[in-house]
Design an enzyme around this catalytic site. Structure first.
Site, PDB file in Angstrom:
ATOM      1  N   PRO A 169       4.884  -4.871  -0.989  1.00  0.00           N
ATOM      2  CA  PRO A 169       4.715  -3.706  -1.859  1.00  0.00           C
ATOM      3  C   PRO A 169       4.461  -4.111  -3.309  1.00  0.00           C
ATOM      4  O   PRO A 169       5.054  -5.066  -3.813  1.00  0.00           O
ATOM      5  CB  PRO A 169       6.061  -2.989  -1.751  1.00  0.00           C
ATOM      6  CG  PRO A 169       7.037  -4.098  -1.503  1.00  0.00           C
ATOM      7  CD  PRO A 169       6.306  -5.118  -0.670  1.00  0.00           C
ATOM      8  N   GLY A 229       0.787  -1.233   0.000  1.00  0.00           N
ATOM      9  CA  GLY A 229       0.000   0.000   0.000  1.00  0.00           C
ATOM     10  C   GLY A 229       0.811   1.270   0.000  1.00  0.00           C
ATOM     11  O   GLY A 229       0.237   2.366   0.059  1.00  0.00           O
ATOM     12  N   TYR A 277     -11.071   4.383 -11.401  1.00  0.00           N
ATOM     13  CA  TYR A 277     -10.863   5.156 -10.154  1.00  0.00           C
ATOM     14  C   TYR A 277     -10.770   6.651 -10.401  1.00  0.00           C
ATOM     15  O   TYR A 277     -10.293   7.382  -9.528  1.00  0.00           O
ATOM     16  CB  TYR A 277      -9.532   4.773  -9.488  1.00  0.00           C
ATOM     17  CG  TYR A 277      -9.223   3.331  -9.300  1.00  0.00           C
ATOM     18  CD1 TYR A 277      -9.967   2.541  -8.422  1.00  0.00           C
ATOM     19  CD2 TYR A 277      -8.136   2.767  -9.945  1.00  0.00           C
ATOM     20  CE1 TYR A 277      -9.628   1.219  -8.214  1.00  0.00           C
ATOM     21  CE2 TYR A 277      -7.791   1.440  -9.736  1.00  0.00           C
ATOM     22  CZ  TYR A 277      -8.552   0.666  -8.876  1.00  0.00           C
ATOM     23  OH  TYR A 277      -8.199  -0.636  -8.671  1.00  0.00           O
ATOM     24  N   CYS A 295     -16.150   1.856 -27.643  1.00  0.00           N
ATOM     25  CA  CYS A 295     -17.504   2.414 -27.693  1.00  0.00           C
ATOM     26  C   CYS A 295     -18.099   2.549 -26.299  1.00  0.00           C
ATOM     27  O   CYS A 295     -19.029   1.825 -25.924  1.00  0.00           O
ATOM     28  CB  CYS A 295     -18.380   1.531 -28.573  1.00  0.00           C
ATOM     29  SG  CYS A 295     -17.648   1.315 -30.188  1.00  0.00           S
ATOM     30  N   ARG A 340      -7.392   2.335 -15.148  1.00  0.00           N
ATOM     31  CA  ARG A 340      -7.397   3.151 -13.926  1.00  0.00           C
ATOM     32  C   ARG A 340      -8.155   4.478 -14.054  1.00  0.00           C
ATOM     33  O   ARG A 340      -8.914   4.826 -13.152  1.00  0.00           O
ATOM     34  CB  ARG A 340      -5.968   3.375 -13.428  1.00  0.00           C
ATOM     35  CG  ARG A 340      -5.359   2.115 -12.794  1.00  0.00           C
ATOM     36  CD  ARG A 340      -3.898   2.300 -12.357  1.00  0.00           C
ATOM     37  NE  ARG A 340      -3.571   3.631 -11.940  1.00  0.00           N
ATOM     38  CZ  ARG A 340      -3.866   4.173 -10.759  1.00  0.00           C
ATOM     39  NH1 ARG A 340      -4.460   3.448  -9.842  1.00  0.00           N
ATOM     40  NH2 ARG A 340      -3.541   5.412 -10.480  1.00  0.00           N
TER      41      ARG A 340
HETATM   42  C1  LIG Z   1      -2.860  -5.475  -3.564  1.00  0.00           C
HETATM   43  C2  LIG Z   1      -2.212  -5.977  -2.361  1.00  0.00           C
HETATM   44  C3  LIG Z   1      -0.902  -5.598  -2.045  1.00  0.00           C
HETATM   45  C4  LIG Z   1      -0.128  -4.583  -2.830  1.00  0.00           C
HETATM   46  O1  LIG Z   1      -0.678  -3.313  -2.748  1.00  0.00           O
HETATM   47  P1  LIG Z   1       0.116  -2.057  -3.323  1.00  0.00           P
HETATM   48  O2  LIG Z   1      -0.763  -0.918  -3.033  1.00  0.00           O
HETATM   49  O3  LIG Z   1       0.289  -2.284  -4.785  1.00  0.00           O
HETATM   50  O4  LIG Z   1       1.413  -1.988  -2.623  1.00  0.00           O
HETATM   51  C5  LIG Z   1      -0.310  -6.180  -0.953  1.00  0.00           C
HETATM   52  N1  LIG Z   1      -0.979  -7.082  -0.173  1.00  0.00           N
HETATM   53  C6  LIG Z   1      -2.239  -7.453  -0.452  1.00  0.00           C
HETATM   54  C7  LIG Z   1      -2.916  -8.431   0.429  1.00  0.00           C
HETATM   55  C8  LIG Z   1      -2.891  -6.917  -1.541  1.00  0.00           C
HETATM   56  O5  LIG Z   1      -4.161  -7.276  -1.800  1.00  0.00           O
END
Ligand SMILES: *Cc1c(COP(=O)(O)O)cnc(C)c1O
Length: 429
Positions: A283, A248, A328, A355, A324
């Site tokens: 990551p 994340g 989003y 389309c 994306r």
């Molecule tokens: C998607 C995901 C990640 C990676 O998330 P990023 O935002 O790309 O770093 C890591 N762990 C789990 C469980 C995920 O679902």
């Protein structure tokens, strides 16, 4: 953009002599060779991002498990493997990808709320390092399958720390309202249950609170919350070797102030201070997002005579290549591949041929564009190619990995034969 920030400062793409390049390779050369649209990634950028994380955690015993779903190209998996990464997967398909590049199954963590029995069995037989278990039912299923196969399943329970990651609602996963993980109380109950089972080896605790997190605070809160659970488990006689705080880690797409990874790493070190615990992270985006561009060519310009109307640049990439923006409302910088242009600068919506009115890559961008110009959509290395589809029977675009002044096609363009095969091979056609 806010003042003084250029996407070129944090992106793999750079201008050299008026030409947009990845490393020493002009993007126009890649377009000449493989056509457009095409995804282009920088090997050195990917390597540097990995090193940034390693350095940030230099004082902390840790293991980086690259989240395969962000970009699952085999060449990228092979690169991260060579740098020492393990992997975080969310399907049997992703496990097959890791095995295809000779990845060590022991380095694999299996996340996800919906692991099927087939997937669990495949992972058990392969001997993966850890299942991140997301529910009581899943734990029971893993117990039963491990027993049946005569295997030991390494398990961490994914807790939902109820922390607000302050990100887009579709990519926030750590709140009670989200489908992921279990509460801390339920986790405690599951640990006590699993501890009794001979086919389960409890190795850690897992959490993952969301994606594109740009503040350290929620990440550190989640870590602290998981540590409390770990200490509570210790009082129940359950000793764990690792805590996994997921992925994340946020990056810049536009003018965000991104997570200060160095400062985050230092805080993590302080929080963990001296404990005999391995930290695991998963990551994805952080490693790959800004390593790549989507290279596309302008097909048609539809400029309007009336100032209140929109101008459309129809390019040969579409929402099936980069979802994306549609999914989003994500913002991606768009830059011309050649800096100098005789064309007049106008405000363009960059749209694809599909389309759907939702088929856009970027809106209201001031660019000097002519038909047949090449443009690059930046920051597409994560959740770009992996989200591609065949909508409108468009073949998926090739992926190219640049290394210095060379490049390699690491996934060829999908042909119409590739697409028709699964239907034509059915007997009654
Ligand atoms: C998607 C995901 C990640 C990676 O998330 P990023 O935002 O790309 O770093 C890591 N762990 C789990 C469980 C995920 O679902």
């Amino acid at each position: 953009m806010t003042s003084g920030t250029s996407p070129l400062e944090f992106n793999a793409a750079k201008y050299s002599q008026g030409e947009l390049c990845i490393e020493q390779m002009p993007l126009s050369k890649i377009a000449d060779s493989v056509g457009t649209p095409a995804y282009v990634y920088s090997k050195s950028y990917l390597t540097e991002q990995y090193q940034l994380l390693t350095n940030a955690l230099a004082q902390t015993p840790h293991r980086i498990h690259y989240s395969v779903k962000a970009n699952s190209n085999l060449a990228i998996l092979a690169l991260f493997k060579s740098l020492g990464a393990g992997f975080d997967i969310v399907s049997a398909g992703e496990l097959s990808r890791v095995l295809a590049v000779g990845g060590d199954p022991e380095s694999v963590i299996f996340s996800g709320v919906g692991k099927s029995t087939e997937e669990i069995n495949f992972a058990l037989k392969a001997g993966i390092g850890c299942f991140n278990v997301e529910s009581r039912s899943e734990l029971l299923r893993i117990m039963a399958q491990a027993e049946l196969l005569g295997r030991i399943a390494n398990v961490a329970i994914r807790v939902n720390p109820n922390v607000d990651a302050k990100t887009h609602p579709y990519i926030a996963t750590g709140l009670k309202e989200n489908k992921f993980g279990v509460t801390k109380d339920e986790a405690l109950a599951l640990y006590l249950l699993a501890a009794e089972h001979p086919a389960i080896n409890l190795t850690g605790i897992d959490c993952h609170i969301g994606s594109q997190i740009n503040e350290a605070e929620p990440l550190l809160q989640a870590l602290t919350s998981v540590l409390e659970l770990r200490d509570a488990l210790e009082r129940h006689g359950i000793e764990l070797e690792h805590i996994d705080i997921g992925g994340g880690f946020g990056v810049r797409y536009q003018d965000e102030s991104p997570l200060d990874i160095e400062a985050w790493g230092a805080s993590v070190g302080q929080i963990l201070g001296g404990r005999d615990l391995q930290l695991r992270i998963e990551p994805g985006r952080f490693l790959t997002a800004n390593a790549g561009v989507l290279l596309t060519r302008v097909e048609y310009l539809k400029a309007s005579d009336e100032p209140e109307n929109k101008n459309f640049a129809v390019v040969d990439a579409a929402m099936n290549d980069l979802l994306r923006p549609s999914l989003y409302q994500a913002w991606h910088e768009v830059l011309p591949v050649r800096q100098s242009s005789d064309a007049q600068t106008l405000e363009w919506d960059i749209v694809g041929p599909i389309c759907e009115s939702g088929d856009f890559l970027a809106k209201q961008r001031s660019l000097a564009l002519a038909e047949e110009d090449l443009v690059a959509v930046l920051s597409i290395g994560a959740y770009g190619a992996v989200l591609a589809s065949n909508y409108n029977t468009r073949g998926r675009a090739p992926e190219v990995l640049v290394d210095g002044s060379e490049f390699k096609v690491v996934r060829r363009r999908e042909t119409i034969q590739d697409q028709l095969r699964l239907e034509l091979e059915q007997a009654d056609h």
